[in-house]
Design an enzyme around this catalytic site. Sequence first.
Site, mmCIF file in Angstrom:
data_model
loop_
_atom_site.group_PDB
_atom_site.id
_atom_site.type_symbol
_atom_site.label_atom_id
_atom_site.label_comp_id
_atom_site.label_asym_id
_atom_site.label_seq_id
_atom_site.Cartn_x
_atom_site.Cartn_y
_atom_site.Cartn_z
ATOM 1 N N GLY A 242 2.019 4.227 -9.545
ATOM 2 C CA GLY A 242 2.637 5.470 -9.098
ATOM 3 C C GLY A 242 1.906 6.755 -9.391
ATOM 4 O O GLY A 242 2.256 7.806 -8.835
ATOM 5 N N GLU A 277 0.481 -1.362 -12.809
ATOM 6 C CA GLU A 277 0.224 -1.755 -11.414
ATOM 7 C C GLU A 277 -0.345 -0.583 -10.613
ATOM 8 O O GLU A 277 0.226 -0.190 -9.592
ATOM 9 C CB GLU A 277 1.531 -2.232 -10.766
ATOM 10 C CG GLU A 277 2.238 -3.366 -11.512
ATOM 11 C CD GLU A 277 3.652 -3.623 -10.996
ATOM 12 O OE1 GLU A 277 4.133 -2.890 -10.102
ATOM 13 O OE2 GLU A 277 4.290 -4.554 -11.510
ATOM 14 N N PRO A 278 -1.441 0.014 -11.043
ATOM 15 C CA PRO A 278 -1.940 1.191 -10.319
ATOM 16 C C PRO A 278 -2.657 0.794 -9.027
ATOM 17 O O PRO A 278 -3.386 -0.198 -8.998
ATOM 18 C CB PRO A 278 -2.951 1.790 -11.303
ATOM 19 C CG PRO A 278 -3.487 0.595 -12.043
ATOM 20 C CD PRO A 278 -2.314 -0.365 -12.162
ATOM 21 N N GLY A 279 -2.419 1.542 -7.971
ATOM 22 C CA GLY A 279 -3.115 1.300 -6.719
ATOM 23 C C GLY A 279 -3.863 2.545 -6.283
ATOM 24 O O GLY A 279 -5.087 2.642 -6.369
ATOM 25 N N ARG A 280 -3.090 3.551 -5.880
ATOM 26 C CA ARG A 280 -3.668 4.760 -5.292
ATOM 27 C C ARG A 280 -4.682 5.444 -6.208
ATOM 28 O O ARG A 280 -5.743 5.878 -5.769
ATOM 29 C CB ARG A 280 -2.525 5.728 -4.978
ATOM 30 C CG ARG A 280 -2.944 6.934 -4.184
ATOM 31 C CD ARG A 280 -1.826 7.970 -4.154
ATOM 32 N NE ARG A 280 -0.538 7.476 -3.779
ATOM 33 C CZ ARG A 280 -0.061 7.448 -2.526
ATOM 34 N NH1 ARG A 280 -0.804 7.901 -1.543
ATOM 35 N NH2 ARG A 280 1.146 6.980 -2.280
ATOM 36 N N ARG A 317 -1.073 7.729 7.509
ATOM 37 C CA ARG A 317 -0.378 8.508 6.480
ATOM 38 C C ARG A 317 0.079 9.892 6.965
ATOM 39 O O ARG A 317 1.217 10.289 6.687
ATOM 40 C CB ARG A 317 -1.229 8.624 5.219
ATOM 41 C CG ARG A 317 -1.610 7.260 4.615
ATOM 42 C CD ARG A 317 -2.157 7.349 3.197
ATOM 43 N NE ARG A 317 -1.135 7.785 2.278
ATOM 44 C CZ ARG A 317 -1.025 8.993 1.800
ATOM 45 N NH1 ARG A 317 -1.918 9.907 2.131
ATOM 46 N NH2 ARG A 317 -0.042 9.319 1.008
ATOM 47 N N TYR A 321 4.016 10.120 6.698
ATOM 48 C CA TYR A 321 4.531 10.831 5.510
ATOM 49 C C TYR A 321 4.174 12.317 5.518
ATOM 50 O O TYR A 321 4.231 12.965 4.467
ATOM 51 C CB TYR A 321 3.944 10.238 4.228
ATOM 52 C CG TYR A 321 3.915 8.736 4.129
ATOM 53 C CD1 TYR A 321 5.090 8.016 3.930
ATOM 54 C CD2 TYR A 321 2.721 8.044 4.207
ATOM 55 C CE1 TYR A 321 5.054 6.640 3.810
ATOM 56 C CE2 TYR A 321 2.676 6.672 4.087
ATOM 57 C CZ TYR A 321 3.851 5.976 3.896
ATOM 58 O OH TYR A 321 3.808 4.606 3.781
ATOM 59 N N CYS A 349 -1.345 7.798 22.588
ATOM 60 C CA CYS A 349 -0.382 8.442 23.481
ATOM 61 C C CYS A 349 0.930 8.780 22.794
ATOM 62 O O CYS A 349 2.005 8.349 23.242
ATOM 63 C CB CYS A 349 -0.130 7.522 24.663
ATOM 64 S SG CYS A 349 -1.673 6.944 25.315
ATOM 65 N N TYR A 378 -4.119 2.924 1.070
ATOM 66 C CA TYR A 378 -3.119 2.981 2.140
ATOM 67 C C TYR A 378 -3.723 3.551 3.426
ATOM 68 O O TYR A 378 -3.041 4.200 4.214
ATOM 69 C CB TYR A 378 -1.884 3.779 1.694
ATOM 70 C CG TYR A 378 -1.311 3.253 0.391
ATOM 71 C CD1 TYR A 378 -0.722 2.001 0.333
ATOM 72 C CD2 TYR A 378 -1.401 3.990 -0.790
ATOM 73 C CE1 TYR A 378 -0.227 1.494 -0.862
ATOM 74 C CE2 TYR A 378 -0.900 3.495 -1.994
ATOM 75 C CZ TYR A 378 -0.315 2.248 -2.016
ATOM 76 O OH TYR A 378 0.173 1.758 -3.197
HETATM 77 N N1 LLP Z 1 3.772 -1.640 -7.873
HETATM 78 C C1 LLP Z 1 4.705 -1.776 -6.919
HETATM 79 C C2 LLP Z 1 5.811 -2.720 -7.139
HETATM 80 C C3 LLP Z 1 4.633 -1.016 -5.746
HETATM 81 O O1 LLP Z 1 5.564 -1.133 -4.819
HETATM 82 C C4 LLP Z 1 3.554 -0.109 -5.567
HETATM 83 C C5 LLP Z 1 3.440 0.711 -4.370
HETATM 84 C C6 LLP Z 1 2.573 -0.029 -6.582
HETATM 85 C C7 LLP Z 1 2.725 -0.797 -7.722
HETATM 86 C C8 LLP Z 1 1.376 0.867 -6.481
HETATM 87 O O2 LLP Z 1 1.719 2.212 -6.438
HETATM 88 P P1 LLP Z 1 0.573 3.331 -6.508
HETATM 89 O O3 LLP Z 1 -0.065 3.242 -7.870
HETATM 90 O O4 LLP Z 1 -0.419 3.027 -5.429
HETATM 91 O O5 LLP Z 1 1.292 4.590 -6.258
HETATM 92 N N2 LLP Z 1 2.027 3.639 1.855
HETATM 93 C C9 LLP Z 1 2.394 4.716 0.957
HETATM 94 C C10 LLP Z 1 2.476 4.260 -0.476
HETATM 95 C C11 LLP Z 1 3.429 3.103 -0.685
HETATM 96 C C12 LLP Z 1 3.488 2.600 -2.102
HETATM 97 C C13 LLP Z 1 4.271 1.337 -2.156
HETATM 98 N N3 LLP Z 1 4.321 0.728 -3.431
HETATM 99 C C14 LLP Z 1 1.414 5.870 1.128
HETATM 100 O O6 LLP Z 1 0.497 5.761 1.947
HETATM 101 O O7 LLP Z 1 1.555 6.914 0.514
#
Ligand code: LLP
Length: 424
Positions: A242, A277-280, A317, A321, A349, A378
């Site tokens: 997050g 669980e970092p992604g972004r 995105r 969003y 379109c 994403y």
């Molecule tokens: N863990 C769980 C259970 C999640 O659902 C998510 C993201 C993460 C970890 C990773 O979150 P992060 O660190 O990346 O914030 N498509 C959207 C973002 C959707 C996030 C969904 N869950 C966007 O483009 O902003």
Amino acid sequence: MNHFELREGELACEGVPLSRIAAAVGTPVYVYSTATLERHFTIFRDAMRATGHGEPLIAYAVKANPNLSVLKTLGALGAGADTVSEGEVRRALAAGIAPERIVFSGAGKTDEELAFAIDAGVSEINIESEPEMERLAKIAAARNARPTVAFRVNPDVAAGGHAKIATGKSDNKFGVSMTEAERLYAIASNNANLRPVGVACHIGSQITDLAPLESAFGKMRALVERLRAEGLSVERLDLGGGLAAPYFNHPEPPQPADLAAVIARALKGLDVQLAFEPGRVIAANAGVLVSRVIHVHERPEGPRFLVLDAAMNDLIRPAMYEAFHDILPVKPNPEGGEPLTYDVVGPICETGDTFARERDLPPLKAGDLVAFLSAGAYGASMSSEYNSRPLVPEVLVRGDQFAVVRPRPTYEAMLAREPLAPWL
Ligand code: LLP
């Protein structure tokens, strides 16, 4: 910090000019930096090590950027994987990430997916509801297995930010409530086919304010203490992902070290293994989307449209969003020139196929290349072939080398995927 910088007057990814990749692979194309991925992962891991809870599991959220080469790059540094589908578990395994480092979350896992995760030996199946727990126990019993599980808890905290990506309020579909967590943890602990090891939470994405996270972590700590007081064993606390990435349209978001300080405070004195669980925050600034200007359409009465060869199917995105992505010319004109105001659009379109409205950019013309920054998370993972546009390709750079890590499909391959109904 990232590794997309001007070199000899043009934007490069590490040692490779983006124009060279565009010439070789065509546009639109995603370009990722190995050095940035590695840097972000290392900074995050080192910050979480410093919270004083031993070696954390950093389970990179595969959904942010699931490309196999990205997963392999991070896996080589010790990253685990946070997954939400059988496909993501399979990707993580294919990238060489050990099942003991894989977390499997998701509000609606099917029986087949749960069976697959048990057989693969996934180390943390995050149970998100009572019916899911019951199904998992039954599937495990049929296989004589005892999977390690955790409960994903909905701490009922508003993460702030965009409503479509907030997950931690009680009216969001994710996780069990605090009271359910206590009851279900006790039931699972007495089930011969489940081995509960901990609790997990994830309250949202692109979180720029640490206060909601601190509040959620405090609630999770109290839960761990209540469970332990009931004599239940809780080894692991998974604090989710997050943390925001900088998209350049708002003040610098908090850094991993700031998050670590909050965690150290909220969990002081609690003996528990931590997972994240970092992604972004790992992938966003490690990628750009390179696109070519098709033409500039300037109506006498305005607006001035910058029509690109990238579209909402490649980067959804902004349409989904209202997200902001900085846009830079790949070869800025050394003479400069007064910025002009553009509506930046793709060829699809729908009016929603708009990347930015009233954006001030240096003057651009047909054939120029532009880069959307912070597109590594994403971006490609949410791309589609809407309007029968070939799936956008991906390139990974390392130093002065680059490799196509997902090629653009040919039109022939796209058509060949669809067998005609036999009566046609
Ligand atoms: N863990 C769980 C259970 C999640 O659902 C998510 C993201 C993460 C970890 C990773 O979150 P992060 O660190 O990346 O914030 N498509 C959207 C973002 C959707 C996030 C969904 N869950 C966007 O483009 O902003």
